[in-house]
Design a protein around this motif. Sequence first.
Motif, PDB file in Angstrom:
ATOM      1  N   VAL A 210       0.843  -1.204   0.000  1.00  0.00           N
ATOM      2  CA  VAL A 210       0.000   0.000   0.000  1.00  0.00           C
ATOM      3  C   VAL A 210       0.879   1.256   0.000  1.00  0.00           C
ATOM      4  CG1 VAL A 210      -1.744   1.287   1.329  1.00  0.00           C
ATOM      5  CG2 VAL A 210      -1.932  -1.193   1.066  1.00  0.00           C
ATOM      6  N   MET A 211       1.985   1.219   0.740  1.00  0.00           N
ATOM      7  CA  MET A 211       2.920   2.355   0.742  1.00  0.00           C
ATOM      8  C   MET A 211       3.476   2.594  -0.664  1.00  0.00           C
ATOM      9  SD  MET A 211       6.321   2.916   3.122  1.00  0.00           S
ATOM     10  CE  MET A 211       7.163   1.487   2.447  1.00  0.00           C
ATOM     11  N   ALA A 212       3.774   1.504  -1.389  1.00  0.00           N
ATOM     12  CA  ALA A 212       4.272   1.627  -2.764  1.00  0.00           C
ATOM     13  C   ALA A 212       3.180   2.157  -3.689  1.00  0.00           C
ATOM     14  CB  ALA A 212       4.772   0.276  -3.261  1.00  0.00           C
ATOM     15  N   LEU A 213       1.952   1.657  -3.489  1.00  0.00           N
ATOM     16  CA  LEU A 213       0.823   2.096  -4.314  1.00  0.00           C
ATOM     17  C   LEU A 213       0.541   3.585  -4.122  1.00  0.00           C
ATOM     18  CD1 LEU A 213      -1.585   1.221  -6.184  1.00  0.00           C
ATOM     19  CD2 LEU A 213      -2.902   0.865  -4.074  1.00  0.00           C
ATOM     20  N   ALA A 214       0.773   4.083  -2.909  1.00  0.00           N
ATOM     21  CA  ALA A 214       0.477   5.484  -2.582  1.00  0.00           C
ATOM     22  C   ALA A 214       1.164   6.460  -3.535  1.00  0.00           C
ATOM     23  CB  ALA A 214       0.892   5.774  -1.141  1.00  0.00           C
ATOM     24  N   ALA A 215       2.343   6.075  -4.019  1.00  0.00           N
ATOM     25  CA  ALA A 215       3.097   6.969  -4.908  1.00  0.00           C
ATOM     26  C   ALA A 215       2.385   7.191  -6.237  1.00  0.00           C
ATOM     27  CB  ALA A 215       4.485   6.379  -5.156  1.00  0.00           C
ATOM     28  N   LEU A 216       1.437   6.320  -6.574  1.00  0.00           N
ATOM     29  CA  LEU A 216       0.735   6.412  -7.863  1.00  0.00           C
ATOM     30  C   LEU A 216      -0.594   7.147  -7.753  1.00  0.00           C
ATOM     31  CD1 LEU A 216       1.331   2.743  -9.089  1.00  0.00           C
ATOM     32  CD2 LEU A 216       2.814   4.734  -9.359  1.00  0.00           C
ATOM     33  N   GLY A 217      -0.980   7.559  -6.536  1.00  0.00           N
ATOM     34  CA  GLY A 217      -2.269   8.198  -6.331  1.00  0.00           C
ATOM     35  C   GLY A 217      -2.153   9.676  -6.005  1.00  0.00           C
ATOM     36  N   ASP A 218      -3.309  10.334  -5.901  1.00  0.00           N
ATOM     37  CA  ASP A 218      -3.386  11.749  -5.539  1.00  0.00           C
ATOM     38  C   ASP A 218      -4.082  11.852  -4.182  1.00  0.00           C
ATOM     39  OD1 ASP A 218      -3.838  14.411  -5.216  1.00  0.00           O
ATOM     40  OD2 ASP A 218      -4.694  14.759  -7.198  1.00  0.00           O
ATOM     41  N   PRO A 219      -3.372  12.315  -3.150  1.00  0.00           N
ATOM     42  CA  PRO A 219      -3.977  12.340  -1.805  1.00  0.00           C
ATOM     43  C   PRO A 219      -5.095  13.369  -1.652  1.00  0.00           C
ATOM     44  CG  PRO A 219      -1.817  13.398  -1.786  1.00  0.00           C
ATOM     45  CD  PRO A 219      -1.985  12.801  -3.148  1.00  0.00           C
ATOM     46  N   LYS A 220      -5.210  14.296  -2.610  1.00  0.00           N
ATOM     47  CA  LYS A 220      -6.185  15.392  -2.475  1.00  0.00           C
ATOM     48  C   LYS A 220      -7.612  14.887  -2.258  1.00  0.00           C
ATOM     49  CE  LYS A 220      -5.936  18.232  -6.005  1.00  0.00           C
ATOM     50  NZ  LYS A 220      -4.750  18.037  -6.836  1.00  0.00           N
TER      51      LYS A 220
END
Length: 572
Positions: A210-220
Amino acid sequence: MDHVPSVILGLCSYTHDSAAALLVDGELIGFVEEERLSQQKHTREYPRHAVEWLLREAGLTAGDVDAVAYNFQPARYLVESPAALRLALSTTTRDRTLPRARGFAKVALRTQRRLRTLGQQFPAARVSPVLHHRAHQLAAFAASGWNDSAVLVVDSLGERQTTTIASGHDALRPHTRTLEAINDPASLGYVYGAVTQHLGWRRGDEEGTVMALAALGDPKRFRHLFARAVRTTPNGFALDPAYFPPRVLTSGYPRLSRRFIDETCPERHPSGPLLDVHRDLAAALQERTEQVMLHLARRARVITGSRRLCVGGGVATNCVSIGRIIEAGIFDEVFVPPAPGDAGTAIGAAVTVHTDSHSRRPVSGVARACYLGPSFQDQALDLRQWPGLQQKTLGIKTAEFLADQLAHGMIVGLFQGRVEAGPRALGNRSILASPLEPGVVERLNATVKFREPFRPFAPMVLAEHAAKFFTLGQEAPYMSMASGVTDKAREHVSAIVHANGTSRLQTVTQSQNPFMHEVLSAFARRTGVPVLINTSLNVKGKPICGTPAMALDCLASSGLDALLLEGRWITK
């Protein structure tokens, strides 16, 4: 009168990540996670193989053990049962009041029974239950080798505690003093695990995915939700039960509320498609985790006054958060032990009992040590069980030979010396590859590791050349810190740069791992680059290979080109 040695066996057992450590007269004989020998990942079983190896290594029997240090205190769970009644005051949490009270009482009794079981296995020993966070604190601080530091422990749950800030003192007789504690239900590890499970991965195992996947998303998209759900307070943080209902230590109680699901997305099936909403949820979770960890680090700086920080507990494996703390310049140096999770509390519990005994003997063998498990250097190798494999013995220039194979694009498993402590392969049970090889990340994920294509691979680098490629500004010997990268890294070794512009690096010195230092130096002479891809010697869902048989299985069943096993070159 002759000195009678003090023999302390530290145990993590019956919960997850079973492990054992042995201190004799304050000296660490060894430490190993049971999964490395039993082949059962995250096993909760009593660490029989680990204990047998440790006693054999020390020339002792179960009857010689003076103390068994266990990493939980049953009585501390009981305190939460009456405290849970406060939940009845709110309509949001009322339905969890009695189940939570019962659950904590039940775990207290179960832990007490486990202590009795251990006492029966070691009849001459006193069984000493150690407060879970104290075991984490001592595991981190003793491993640092420092004389004083702040110690921050963040995990899912230890008895009642989820977060503690302590001060650590004295490298020879390490001890810690807890200054502030946050109790459940405020738990960062609980939040991360709950969302990991919601996104379709295994809680307690695949948070790193999930930490790796986070880099591909937009937290906004979910930033405001997490700001409401995980609220910072002057001395820590609190959870909104409308999003994360209070934990019940019994199955059947969801960790996320209907409101959380309605405001984010339905639960993803593990085999279901990966959508933008999943990436964005991971990104917002990771961003909030980093913000809270920074907040806690600043708090630790203020209340301890220390310029150094040790971090332990399961959340310490969130290497991007650790990197953010280092980048923020709150401390001069940050240290994460090689085994920051529960397995490492076997060491911490043993050190705690030794320190509390007021022994005049200093603790030794813990500071800056990571190669602590069994070695198989002199073992004969019979390949009949693996009919497709063949071996040849290499000469004295093994490092040069390996560097040559890597420079020519081979992906090689490496099995040498003692098993590493902790979740990262650190050059003794590793898969190595050249970061210069086109398509190497795709090949590793698809044919060797059998894992998600977005998962990054970590670099190992000669410590003396690290600054040319990475901006971290301190050593990272245990691959526990994500670092920013330089233009040179982007240009020459883009394979090890993740989508968020970081790399979880391992710096290698000659004193730490002479063989890997030699391999990296030889690779640099051939390619001009002192960097290799280093991932653990296993495939997805299996533990790191602790034994030769496990390593040979890994070679036979994966896309590895070869295995270098204690000087023997094994190919298919």
